[in-house]
Design a protein around this motif. Structure first.
Motif, PDB file in Angstrom:
ATOM      1  N   ASP A 175       0.827  -1.215   0.000  1.00 56.40           N
ATOM      2  CA  ASP A 175       0.000   0.000   0.000  1.00 56.40           C
ATOM      3  C   ASP A 175       0.856   1.258   0.000  1.00 56.40           C
ATOM      4  O   ASP A 175       0.452   2.309   0.507  1.00 56.40           O
ATOM      5  N   GLY A 176       2.049   1.153  -0.565  1.00 51.56           N
ATOM      6  CA  GLY A 176       2.953   2.299  -0.626  1.00 51.56           C
ATOM      7  C   GLY A 176       3.389   2.596  -2.046  1.00 51.56           C
ATOM      8  O   GLY A 176       2.661   3.217  -2.817  1.00 51.56           O
ATOM      9  N   ASP A 177       4.584   2.139  -2.402  1.00 49.92           N
ATOM     10  CA  ASP A 177       5.139   2.419  -3.718  1.00 49.92           C
ATOM     11  C   ASP A 177       4.267   1.862  -4.835  1.00 49.92           C
ATOM     12  O   ASP A 177       3.825   0.714  -4.775  1.00 49.92           O
ATOM     13  N   THR A 178       4.039   2.686  -5.855  1.00 51.12           N
ATOM     14  CA  THR A 178       3.348   2.256  -7.065  1.00 51.12           C
ATOM     15  C   THR A 178       4.355   2.227  -8.203  1.00 51.12           C
ATOM     16  O   THR A 178       4.968   3.248  -8.526  1.00 51.12           O
ATOM     17  N   ILE A 179       4.534   1.058  -8.801  1.00 51.82           N
ATOM     18  CA  ILE A 179       5.526   0.857  -9.854  1.00 51.82           C
ATOM     19  C   ILE A 179       4.793   0.585 -11.156  1.00 51.82           C
ATOM     20  O   ILE A 179       3.865  -0.231 -11.209  1.00 51.82           O
ATOM     21  N   CYS A 180       5.202   1.263 -12.221  1.00 48.26           N
ATOM     22  CA  CYS A 180       4.536   1.159 -13.522  1.00 48.26           C
ATOM     23  C   CYS A 180       5.261   0.158 -14.421  1.00 48.26           C
ATOM     24  O   CYS A 180       6.470  -0.062 -14.286  1.00 48.26           O
ATOM     25  N   ALA A 181       4.508  -0.418 -15.346  1.00 60.42           N
ATOM     26  CA  ALA A 181       5.072  -1.310 -16.359  1.00 60.42           C
ATOM     27  C   ALA A 181       5.373  -0.509 -17.618  1.00 60.42           C
ATOM     28  O   ALA A 181       4.501   0.186 -18.142  1.00 60.42           O
ATOM     29  N   THR A 182       6.602  -0.594 -18.096  1.00 56.19           N
ATOM     30  CA  THR A 182       7.032   0.193 -19.249  1.00 56.19           C
ATOM     31  C   THR A 182       6.192  -0.095 -20.484  1.00 56.19           C
ATOM     32  O   THR A 182       5.842   0.820 -21.238  1.00 56.19           O
ATOM     33  N   ALA A 183       5.852  -1.352 -20.720  1.00 58.54           N
ATOM     34  CA  ALA A 183       5.130  -1.729 -21.928  1.00 58.54           C
ATOM     35  C   ALA A 183       3.691  -1.234 -21.930  1.00 58.54           C
ATOM     36  O   ALA A 183       3.054  -1.189 -22.976  1.00 58.54           O
ATOM     37  N   PHE A 184       3.165  -0.852 -20.769  1.00 56.37           N
ATOM     38  CA  PHE A 184       1.758  -0.462 -20.673  1.00 56.37           C
ATOM     39  C   PHE A 184       1.594   1.042 -20.515  1.00 56.37           C
ATOM     40  O   PHE A 184       0.682   1.639 -21.097  1.00 56.37           O
ATOM     41  N   VAL A 185       2.458   1.673 -19.738  1.00 55.96           N
ATOM     42  CA  VAL A 185       2.334   3.095 -19.441  1.00 55.96           C
ATOM     43  C   VAL A 185       3.098   3.900 -20.481  1.00 55.96           C
ATOM     44  O   VAL A 185       4.278   3.653 -20.725  1.00 55.96           O
ATOM     45  N   SER A 186       2.443   4.864 -21.109  1.00 54.26           N
ATOM     46  CA  SER A 186       3.073   5.671 -22.145  1.00 54.26           C
ATOM     47  C   SER A 186       4.166   6.538 -21.540  1.00 54.26           C
ATOM     48  O   SER A 186       4.060   7.035 -20.423  1.00 54.26           O
ATOM     49  N   ALA A 187       5.236   6.742 -22.296  1.00 55.75           N
ATOM     50  CA  ALA A 187       6.366   7.559 -21.843  1.00 55.75           C
ATOM     51  C   ALA A 187       6.156   9.012 -22.263  1.00 55.75           C
ATOM     52  O   ALA A 187       6.659   9.462 -23.284  1.00 55.75           O
ATOM     53  N   GLU A 188       5.382   9.745 -21.490  1.00 55.66           N
ATOM     54  CA  GLU A 188       5.148  11.148 -21.786  1.00 55.66           C
ATOM     55  C   GLU A 188       6.350  11.986 -21.369  1.00 55.66           C
ATOM     56  O   GLU A 188       7.124  11.614 -20.493  1.00 55.66           O
ATOM     57  N   GLN A 189       6.492  13.160 -21.991  1.00 55.84           N
ATOM     58  CA  GLN A 189       7.667  13.983 -21.766  1.00 55.84           C
ATOM     59  C   GLN A 189       7.773  14.460 -20.326  1.00 55.84           C
ATOM     60  O   GLN A 189       8.857  14.540 -19.762  1.00 55.84           O
ATOM     61  N   ARG A 244       6.375  13.026 -17.664  1.00 56.35           N
ATOM     62  CA  ARG A 244       6.133  11.957 -16.692  1.00 56.35           C
ATOM     63  C   ARG A 244       7.432  11.617 -15.972  1.00 56.35           C
ATOM     64  O   ARG A 244       8.486  11.479 -16.590  1.00 56.35           O
ATOM     65  N   ARG A 245       7.352  11.487 -14.672  1.00 57.94           N
ATOM     66  CA  ARG A 245       8.510  11.087 -13.884  1.00 57.94           C
ATOM     67  C   ARG A 245       8.581   9.567 -13.838  1.00 57.94           C
ATOM     68  O   ARG A 245       7.599   8.894 -13.520  1.00 57.94           O
ATOM     69  N   ASP A 246       9.724   9.039 -14.167  1.00 61.81           N
ATOM     70  CA  ASP A 246       9.896   7.599 -14.363  1.00 61.81           C
ATOM     71  C   ASP A 246       9.696   6.839 -13.058  1.00 61.81           C
ATOM     72  O   ASP A 246      10.411   7.067 -12.074  1.00 61.81           O
ATOM     73  N   ALA A 247       8.738   5.940 -13.057  1.00 63.28           N
ATOM     74  CA  ALA A 247       8.465   5.098 -11.887  1.00 63.28           C
ATOM     75  C   ALA A 247       8.405   3.639 -12.308  1.00 63.28           C
ATOM     76  O   ALA A 247       7.526   2.886 -11.897  1.00 63.28           O
ATOM     77  N   THR A 248       9.359   3.224 -13.163  1.00 63.80           N
ATOM     78  CA  THR A 248       9.350   1.862 -13.694  1.00 63.80           C
ATOM     79  C   THR A 248      10.505   1.008 -13.169  1.00 63.80           C
ATOM     80  O   THR A 248      10.573  -0.180 -13.477  1.00 63.80           O
ATOM     81  N   TYR A 249      11.399   1.584 -12.391  1.00 65.22           N
ATOM     82  CA  TYR A 249      12.552   0.831 -11.879  1.00 65.22           C
ATOM     83  C   TYR A 249      12.296   0.376 -10.451  1.00 65.22           C
ATOM     84  O   TYR A 249      11.737   1.122  -9.648  1.00 65.22           O
TER      85      TYR A 249
END
Length: 440
Positions: A299-313, A315-320
């Motif tokens: 219920d804390g960190d939310t991590i995004c999947a690169t293949a699903f979340v668009s890489a907007e200019q 957007r702060r990277d939360a995929t690592y």
């Protein structure tokens, strides 16, 4: 702790940039050229795109944006960004090592719990740091006495303050600083700022009393402010108590053949069926597979999947993420009995899948169960900081690996230094590290 962020760190920066009370280097060599400091400021500002928003606001350019460098931003820069961007910037490494010694002591001060041994280490550590500061910057020259402000001496009392009051987080001024930031927009008059501020505080208190007296908070149809959309609880299952998969999602899909083979290999390892991949394929063919955009850990960190979340200019990277796997130390000895040890790794989340496995006697699945898998491209770590939890890499593996999502521990950020090397920073320390207890 404000004396550190608003005084000690700022004074160090002024010393490094040749702007401290007209002092020169004396017999030292700690000045950073204007071009170097400008580059550090630009790198600090650009690091906001590769540091997740969960870590805080975007770091400002500390070389030029003096209005945005609050105690909070100086704190984050000192603990995480400074050790990366100052590395190999001084002509003599002793100035960098001295700064790192302070950072290590500050990390200890900010711990949620501090033991008696830690207090002793802090007392001795700050004593040695102040003595080294006098050697490097005061240089035992009475003409340079201005290099030793009272805030340097105050560091010697931090250990005693922690004994008297507890860990620094229990009484530091950051909550009050945030409250000041909340009420500052209420100042509408330049001529009478305090009257304007008083009215704003009174009106806020009146609104709180109105909600309490008329029990408006219990009325779901009434709101004095713009309603916020409640956060999604996501998709959960009993096998993964600490993890939730978050929408958007694609339900009942079939990944491409390359990904499917990697999933089959992961499942075969999980059920110890590496020698019967055919049974795994047959069972997986009947499974229902869904792809998800994000996962939330504890219920804390939310991590995004690169293949699903668009890489907007913007957007702060939360995929690592940091993850931990068990590695067989006898992997190169086929006949030896496997001996597993936990190994911490870092990588980029590429895919997130939930797999509804049907009953399958060949795999030993007697009741349907759900698997959460994450596809990760590991970072090829070249070196680690000798004293801090910072790890360096230049490139990632081109091969995606699938692991059980329970292995994913937390979200991490990245900073690129002047040599083109990426530094992985982790704010959680030991708080999110899993403990592996081997079978008896």
């Amino acid at each position: 702790m404000h004396l550190v962020w608003e005084n000690t760190i700022k004074n160090l920066v002024l010393l490094w940039t040749g702007s401290f009370k007209g002092l020169d280097e004396g017999t030292g060599s700690y000045h950073l050229s204007p071009s170097v400091w400008d580059a550090i400021g630009l790198a600090t500002a650009s690091s906001g795109s590769t540091i997740p928003s969960a870590y805080g606001a975007r770091p400002p350019n500390i070389a030029t944006d003096h209005t945005s460098t609050t105690a909070d931003s100086w704190s984050f820069w000192t603990l995480y960004i400074g050790p990366v961007l100052l590395r190999r910037r001084f002509t003599d490494v002793k100035y960098y090592d001295h700064f790192i010694a302070l950072v290590k002591l500050l990390h200890t001060c900010l711990g949620f719990s501090i033991t008696t041994d830690c207090i002793s280490e802090l007392r001795e550590g700050f004593t040695q740091w102040v003595l080294k500061f006098e050697e490097l910057y005061y240089q035992y020259n009475p003409q340079r006495i201005s290099a030793c402000p009272v805030t340097i001496h105050a560091l010697l009392h931090i250990a005693d303050s922690i004994i008297s009051c507890g860990p620094a987080w229990a009484y530091w001024a950051f909550p009050m600083e945030r409250y000041c930031g909340l009420i500052r927009p209420g100042i509408k008059s330049r001529k009478h700022p305090f009257a304007s501020l008083d009215r704003f505080v009174v009106e806020c208190a009146q609104m709180v009393q109105i909600r309490l007296v008329y029990q408006l908070d219990s009325d779901p149809g009434f709101s004095l402010s713009k309603p916020r959309r409640p956060p999604s609880s996501g998709f959960r299952c009993p096998q993964y108590e600490t993890t939730a998969l978050l929408p958007p999602s694609r339900q009942n899909i079939r990944p491409d053949a390359t990904i499917l083979r990697k999933i089959e290999k992961c499942i075969a390892t999980r059920y110890e069926m590496a020698g019967n991949i055919k049974a795994v394929k047959q069972c997986l063919a009947k499974a229902e597979i869904s792809e998800w955009a994000k996962l939330r850990v504890d219920d804390g960190d939310t991590i995004c999947a690169t293949a699903f979340v668009s890489a907007e200019q913007d957007r702060r990277d939360a995929t690592y993420a940091r993850y931990e796997v068990l590695v067989d130390i006898h992997a190169n000895r086929p006949r030896a009995k496997p001996v597993f040890k936990p190994e911490t790794r870092y990588g980029r989340i590429q895919h997130i899948y939930s797999i509804e496995m049907p009953r399958c006697a060949a795999l030993g699945i007697h009741t349907p169960e759900t698997l959460f898998l994450a596809g990760i491209t590991p970072c090829i770590v070249l070196a680690s900081h000798s004293k801090l939890d910072i790890h360096y890499y230049r490139e990632e593996s081109k091969t995606e690996q699938f692991i059980d999502i329970d292995c994913v521990q937390c979200l991490v950020g990245r900073i690129k230094d002047h040599r083109g090397t990426w530094a992985i920073i982790d704010r959680s320390g030991a708080l999110s590290r899993a403990l592996y207890i081997p079978d008896a």
